[in-house]
Enzyme design. Structure first.
Site, PDB file in Angstrom:
ATOM      1  N   SER A   1       0.856  -1.194   0.000  1.00 16.58           N
ATOM      2  CA  SER A   1       0.000   0.000   0.000  1.00 16.58           C
ATOM      3  C   SER A   1       0.885   1.234   0.000  1.00 16.58           C
ATOM      4  O   SER A   1       2.023   1.195   0.508  1.00 16.58           O
ATOM      5  CB  SER A   1      -0.873   0.029   1.261  1.00 16.58           C
TER       6      SER A   1
ATOM      7  N   TYR B   1      -1.632  -0.764  10.321  1.00 14.53           N
ATOM      8  CA  TYR B   1      -1.784  -0.978   8.874  1.00 14.53           C
ATOM      9  C   TYR B   1      -0.483  -0.647   8.136  1.00 14.53           C
ATOM     10  O   TYR B   1      -0.006  -1.447   7.321  1.00 14.53           O
ATOM     11  CB  TYR B   1      -2.938  -0.144   8.319  1.00 14.53           C
TER      12      TYR B   1
HETATM   13  N1  LIG Z   1      -8.801  -0.149  -1.167  1.00 16.58           N
HETATM   14  C1  LIG Z   1      -7.709   0.587  -0.962  1.00 16.58           C
HETATM   15  O1  LIG Z   1      -7.778   1.833  -0.857  1.00 16.58           O
HETATM   16  C2  LIG Z   1      -6.376  -0.064  -0.883  1.00 16.58           C
HETATM   17  C3  LIG Z   1      -5.235   0.748  -0.985  1.00 16.58           C
HETATM   18  C4  LIG Z   1      -3.971   0.163  -0.898  1.00 16.58           C
HETATM   19  C5  LIG Z   1      -3.866  -1.194  -0.750  1.00 16.58           C
HETATM   20  N2  LIG Z   1      -4.991  -1.958  -0.655  1.00 16.58           N
HETATM   21  C6  LIG Z   1      -4.809  -3.389  -0.488  1.00 16.58           C
HETATM   22  O2  LIG Z   1      -5.407  -4.046  -1.577  1.00 16.58           O
HETATM   23  C7  LIG Z   1      -5.771  -5.377  -1.184  1.00 16.58           C
HETATM   24  C8  LIG Z   1      -7.173  -5.655  -1.652  1.00 16.58           C
HETATM   25  O3  LIG Z   1      -8.048  -4.798  -0.954  1.00 16.58           O
HETATM   26  P1  LIG Z   1      -9.389  -4.234  -1.603  1.00 16.58           P
HETATM   27  O4  LIG Z   1      -9.266  -2.774  -1.667  1.00 16.58           O
HETATM   28  O5  LIG Z   1      -9.743  -4.988  -2.823  1.00 16.58           O
HETATM   29  O6  LIG Z   1     -10.376  -4.537  -0.396  1.00 16.58           O
HETATM   30  P2  LIG Z   1     -11.712  -5.397  -0.321  1.00 16.58           P
HETATM   31  O7  LIG Z   1     -12.627  -5.007  -1.417  1.00 16.58           O
HETATM   32  O8  LIG Z   1     -12.171  -5.290   1.095  1.00 16.58           O
HETATM   33  O9  LIG Z   1     -11.189  -6.865  -0.624  1.00 16.58           O
HETATM   34  C9  LIG Z   1     -10.416  -7.542   0.328  1.00 16.58           C
HETATM   35  C10 LIG Z   1     -10.099  -8.907  -0.216  1.00 16.58           C
HETATM   36  O10 LIG Z   1      -9.424  -9.655   0.808  1.00 16.58           O
HETATM   37  C11 LIG Z   1     -10.138 -10.862   1.018  1.00 16.58           C
HETATM   38  N3  LIG Z   1     -10.086 -11.231   2.432  1.00 16.58           N
HETATM   39  C12 LIG Z   1     -10.340 -10.435   3.503  1.00 16.58           C
HETATM   40  N4  LIG Z   1     -10.212 -11.151   4.641  1.00 16.58           N
HETATM   41  C13 LIG Z   1      -9.884 -12.418   4.268  1.00 16.58           C
HETATM   42  C14 LIG Z   1      -9.615 -13.610   4.977  1.00 16.58           C
HETATM   43  N5  LIG Z   1      -9.651 -13.665   6.326  1.00 16.58           N
HETATM   44  N6  LIG Z   1      -9.329 -14.732   4.279  1.00 16.58           N
HETATM   45  C15 LIG Z   1      -9.283 -14.712   2.930  1.00 16.58           C
HETATM   46  N7  LIG Z   1      -9.512 -13.601   2.187  1.00 16.58           N
HETATM   47  C16 LIG Z   1      -9.807 -12.474   2.868  1.00 16.58           C
HETATM   48  C17 LIG Z   1     -11.558 -10.594   0.602  1.00 16.58           C
HETATM   49  O11 LIG Z   1     -12.163 -11.801   0.279  1.00 16.58           O
HETATM   50  P3  LIG Z   1     -13.787 -11.931   0.390  1.00 16.58           P
HETATM   51  O12 LIG Z   1     -14.337 -10.973  -0.608  1.00 16.58           O
HETATM   52  O13 LIG Z   1     -14.022 -13.363   0.083  1.00 16.58           O
HETATM   53  O14 LIG Z   1     -14.121 -11.542   1.791  1.00 16.58           O
HETATM   54  C18 LIG Z   1     -11.333  -9.705  -0.615  1.00 16.58           C
HETATM   55  O15 LIG Z   1     -11.025 -10.492  -1.746  1.00 16.58           O
HETATM   56  C19 LIG Z   1      -5.553  -5.448   0.329  1.00 16.58           C
HETATM   57  O16 LIG Z   1      -4.346  -6.112   0.590  1.00 16.58           O
HETATM   58  C20 LIG Z   1      -5.467  -3.981   0.735  1.00 16.58           C
HETATM   59  O17 LIG Z   1      -4.675  -3.796   1.890  1.00 16.58           O
HETATM   60  C21 LIG Z   1      -6.218  -1.439  -0.733  1.00 16.58           C
END
Ligand SMILES: NC(=O)c1ccc[n+]([C@@H]2O[C@H](COP(=O)([O-])OP(=O)(O)OC[C@H]3O[C@@H](n4cnc5c(N)ncnc54)[C@H](OP(=O)(O)O)[C@@H]3O)[C@@H](O)[C@H]2O)c1
Length: 207
Positions: free
Chosen positions: A85, A98
């Site tokens: 991130s 985080y």
């Molecule tokens: N959104 C942002 O602003 C942002 C910015 C920088 C980095 N990121 C990173 O990007 C990545 C994806 O996040 P996102 O934005 O796509 O968020 P999201 O929409 O909340 O998706 C999170 C993902 O992680 C999975 N997950 C959560 N808890 C889990 C568990 N206990 N076991 C297995 N899978 C789990 C979820 O699976 P399910 O759908 O099956 O629950 C989903 O596929 C993360 O690593 C996050 O830190 C996000």
């Protein structure tokens, strides 16, 4: 397509995924994307919630990478993409846990890149800024409070990450206009290295 679903914070469930990664010789790519966020001051945080976040963002990523790597290196091809991130670098008062987890993902990836320097296996770290996903729900931070120009769509993040991978970038920061800014940052870190472990303390610490 064969889908295995698992709660990666559950020891029994992650071990099923690890076994698959260790034994399925058709696997060529691991994308460590699963992750969560928590944006509250540590003094008012729940320690169990912090531990669960570390378990997901750090422990599961480490375990899955460890499971897939021997097969990839033995087969002489493959890719691991670790989603870090921008908050690995942009450290905030509410991001102790985080940012800590995502800094881990970055440094873990950079160490692995060194370990694999002679291998055809590629490891990339991706550092997205704010992305419009469900990630923010219940995280303690309100995406709606951010200016629109700070927020990227998930599709654009994925396209940028893949373009960075194709370009051979070890670290991809989708919104950073000049990759040379990241390279300067890395170069500054490298200039510290020769003096980070010496027999004597620096003059300013000696009476
Ligand atoms: N959104 C942002 O602003 C942002 C910015 C920088 C980095 N990121 C990173 O990007 C990545 C994806 O996040 P996102 O934005 O796509 O968020 P999201 O929409 O909340 O998706 C999170 C993902 O992680 C999975 N997950 C959560 N808890 C889990 C568990 N206990 N076991 C297995 N899978 C789990 C979820 O699976 P399910 O759908 O099956 O629950 C989903 O596929 C993360 O690593 C996050 O830190 C996000």
């Amino acid at each position: 397509m064969d889908v295995v679903s698992a709660d990666l914070t559950d020891a029994a469930q992650i071990s099923v995924v690890e076994e698959r990664l260790r034994t399925d010789e058709s696997i060529e790519v691991l994308i460590n994307n699963a992750g969560g966020g928590l944006f509250t001051p540590l003094a008012t945080s729940d320690a169990a919630a912090s531990e669960a976040l570390i378990n997901l963002n750090v422990t599961s990523l480490t375990r899955l990478t460890t499971a897939v790597l021997p097969g990839l290196t033995a087969r002489g091809r493959g890719t691991v993409v670790n989603i870090s991130s921008a908050l690995a670098l942009n450290i905030l008062p509410v991001s102790a846990v985080y940012s800590g987890t995502k800094s881990y993902v970055l440094t873990f990836t950079q160490a692995l890149q060194q370990e694999l320097a002679e291998s055809p296996v590629v490891v990339q770290a991706v550092l997205p800024g704010a992305v419009r996903t469900e990630f923010w729900d219940g995280s303690g931070a309100d995406l709606g409070a951010f200016p629109d120009e700070w927020i990227m769509s998930a599709d654009e993040v994925v396209d940028a990450a893949l373009a960075g991978l194709d370009a051979g970038e070890p670290v991809t920061i989708p919104s950073l206009p000049q990759i040379s800014d990241w390279e300067s940052f890395e170069k500054a870190r490298q200039t510290l290295v020769p003096n980070l472990s010496l027999r004597v303390p620096a003059d300013r610490y000696r009476g």
